[in-house]
Scaffold this active site. Structure first.
Site, PDB file in Angstrom:
ATOM      1  N   ARG A  36       0.828  -1.215   0.000  1.00  0.00           N
ATOM      2  CA  ARG A  36       0.000   0.000   0.000  1.00  0.00           C
ATOM      3  C   ARG A  36       0.862   1.266   0.000  1.00  0.00           C
ATOM      4  O   ARG A  36       0.470   2.282  -0.570  1.00  0.00           O
ATOM      5  CB  ARG A  36      -0.936  -0.003   1.207  1.00  0.00           C
ATOM      6  CG  ARG A  36      -2.174  -0.841   0.947  1.00  0.00           C
ATOM      7  CD  ARG A  36      -3.140  -0.782   2.099  1.00  0.00           C
ATOM      8  NE  ARG A  36      -4.436  -1.299   1.694  1.00  0.00           N
ATOM      9  CZ  ARG A  36      -5.381  -1.702   2.523  1.00  0.00           C
ATOM     10  NH1 ARG A  36      -5.188  -1.646   3.822  1.00  0.00           N
ATOM     11  NH2 ARG A  36      -6.530  -2.153   2.072  1.00  0.00           N
ATOM     12  N   LYS A 197     -16.793 -14.598   4.200  1.00  0.00           N
ATOM     13  CA  LYS A 197     -17.796 -13.592   4.580  1.00  0.00           C
ATOM     14  C   LYS A 197     -19.041 -13.722   3.704  1.00  0.00           C
ATOM     15  O   LYS A 197     -19.233 -12.967   2.753  1.00  0.00           O
ATOM     16  CB  LYS A 197     -17.200 -12.187   4.438  1.00  0.00           C
ATOM     17  CG  LYS A 197     -16.033 -11.926   5.371  1.00  0.00           C
ATOM     18  CD  LYS A 197     -15.458 -10.534   5.113  1.00  0.00           C
ATOM     19  CE  LYS A 197     -14.100 -10.365   5.719  1.00  0.00           C
ATOM     20  NZ  LYS A 197     -13.303  -9.324   5.037  1.00  0.00           N
ATOM     21  N   GLY A 350      -8.171  -8.571   0.677  1.00  0.00           N
ATOM     22  CA  GLY A 350      -6.944  -8.759   1.441  1.00  0.00           C
ATOM     23  C   GLY A 350      -6.426 -10.184   1.394  1.00  0.00           C
ATOM     24  O   GLY A 350      -5.232 -10.414   1.170  1.00  0.00           O
ATOM     25  N   GLY A 373     -12.438  -4.161   1.150  1.00  0.00           N
ATOM     26  CA  GLY A 373     -13.837  -3.720   1.257  1.00  0.00           C
ATOM     27  C   GLY A 373     -14.194  -2.741   0.150  1.00  0.00           C
ATOM     28  O   GLY A 373     -15.303  -2.789  -0.400  1.00  0.00           O
TER      29      GLY A 373
END
Ligand SMILES: Nc1ncnc2c1ncn2[C@@H]1O[C@H](COP(=O)(O)OP(=O)(O)O)[C@@H](O)[C@H]1O
Ligand SMILES: O=C(OP(=O)(O)O)[C@H](O)COP(=O)(O)O
Length: 393
Positions: A36, A197, A350, A373
């Protein structure tokens, strides 16, 4: 509507507040993955070369409006200076008189990293007073934090109400690549969705059924679909509240002519550890006391074949519990197929990115998204507040 970029405005001699996503993994004070940080270098270098005064703002972890010593950005400042090859000044706060003085002392081309913006109570509440305090530090707002663009916070969105607001080069690249993938996809377009998820990803799958040619399902998500079709899934992950929705997706895929693939065989285990007993079973033979933990070899071959024939592949979420070696083969097979295909590959999320790095295949992907996200919400078709706030072209 397309948004103004940092290239569209005059920056020389200006104080530029650049929001970045430096929310990097750290173990024992050491940054374990600096992706990042590296991905923001083009924007920072551009501003430095143009003679701007660069004020960087970032969050780190979730300190909930309190100062948490372990969540200071000091190790990030050190890493950034090393990667940038120039001195990086570091502030101990992100607003206030001391910070103002530090900004006033900047020369053209200097870089100052503010302290974790989430040490302020108002950041996550998008408090207008805090947003105004950030804006008062600068002449221009550049948002390069794609990974935090799904958050409507003071430093990602609120600040844009007070000073001109444009996208950074990473933000532009992410929106361009993901936008192209979703708005004008090269076909066959294959979307691969895995992970655990179920709630978060179900909405994504619904949107993907409108745009993809092939949708491949793996990981913990699979079992809700298998159960909905009447298979016994033993102790595998299940979201009972989504069974009807899962069935409706299978019907929608049929209606739309989407090739919607679920695992045909899976690896099951009797416990969640590397020394567990495992076996490969077809989906109609899952033992009652066992748990599905990875896609099986027939499924791997089937998915690899679809990926090989695709022109565009978007992958989000591992196929199994890849963190434990015996359960990592399905995820590895998909990562290898993505690395090999001639199609354009986009890896988001991720854990899929971490898996790809772990298998040393990241270099062979076309785009590794910095947003987990954020890329999911983008794929769901949701507007990202950090983008909406920017000035239109
Ligand atoms: N069959 C499974 N059962 C339980 N957990 C799973 C299974 N397959 C994958 N997982 C877990 O899912 C996690 C990643 O899920 P998720 O956070 O949804 O993905 P991403 O971060 O890529 O979006 C991984 O930690 C992985 O171990
Ligand atoms: O790491 C991030 O999100 P991600 O894990 O979904 O990529 C972003 O920095 C956003 O952080 P947040 O989820 O604490 O708002």
């Amino acid at each position: 509507m397309s948004k103004k970029s940092v290239r569209d405005v005059e920056v020389a001699g200006k104080r530029v507040f650049v929001r970045v996503d430096f929310n990097v993994p750290v173990e024992n004070g050491q940054i374990t993955d600096d992706t990042r940080i590296r991905e923001t270098l083009p924007t920072i270098k551009y501003l430095v070369e143009q003679g701007a005064k660069v004020i960087l703002a970032a969050h780190f972890g979730r300190p909930n409006g309190q100062v948490v010593e372990e969540l200071r950005l000091t190790p990030v400042a050190v890493k950034l200076a090393e990667l940038l090859g120039q001195n990086v000044f570091k502030a101990d706060q992100s607003v206030g008189e001391i910070v103002k003085a530090q900004v006033d002392a900047l020369e053209n081309g200097d870089v100052l990293l503010l302290e974790n913006v989430r040490f302020n109570e108002g950041e996550e509440k998008n408090d207008p007073e805090l947003a105004k305090a950030f804006a008062d530090l600068a002449d221009l707002f550049v948002n390069d934090a794609f990974g935090a663009a799904h958050r409507a916070h003071a430093s990602t969105s609120g600040i844009a109400a007070y000073i001109p607001a444009v996208s950074g080069l990473l933000m532009e690249k992410e929106l361009d690549v993901l936008g192209k993938a979703l708005n004008n996809p090269e076909r066959p377009f294959t979307a691969i969705v895995g992970g655990s998820k179920v709630k978060d990803k179900i909405a994504v799958i619904e949107n993907l059924l409108n745009i993809a040619d092939n949708v491949l399902i793996g990981g913990g998500l699979s079992y809700t679909f298998l159960k909905a079709q009447g298979y016994e899934i033993g102790k595998s992950l299940l979201d009972n509240s989504k069974l009807d929705l899962a069935l409706s997706f299978i019907a929608k895929a049929k209606e739309k002519g989407v090739n919607f693939l679920l695992p045909v065989d899976i690896v099951v285990t009797d416990k969640f550890s590397a020394d567990a007993n495992t076996q490969v079973v077809d989906i109609d033979s899952i033992p009652a006391d066992w748990e599905g933990i990875d896609i099986g070899p027939k499924t791997r071959a089937l998915y690899a074949d679809v990926i090989a024939k695709s022109k565009l592949v978007v992958w989000n979420g591992p196929m199994g519990v890849f963190e434990i070696e015996p359960f990592s083969h399905g995820t590895r097979a998909v990562a290898e197929a993505c690395a090999k295909t001639e199609g354009y590959t986009v890896i988001g999320g991720g854990d899929s990115a971490a898996a790809t790095e772990k298998f040393h295949l990241a270099e062979q992907m076309n785009h590794m998204s910095t947003g987990g996200g954020a890329s999911l919400e983008f794929m769901e078709g949701k507007a990202l507040p950090g983008v909406v706030a920017l000035n239109d072209k």
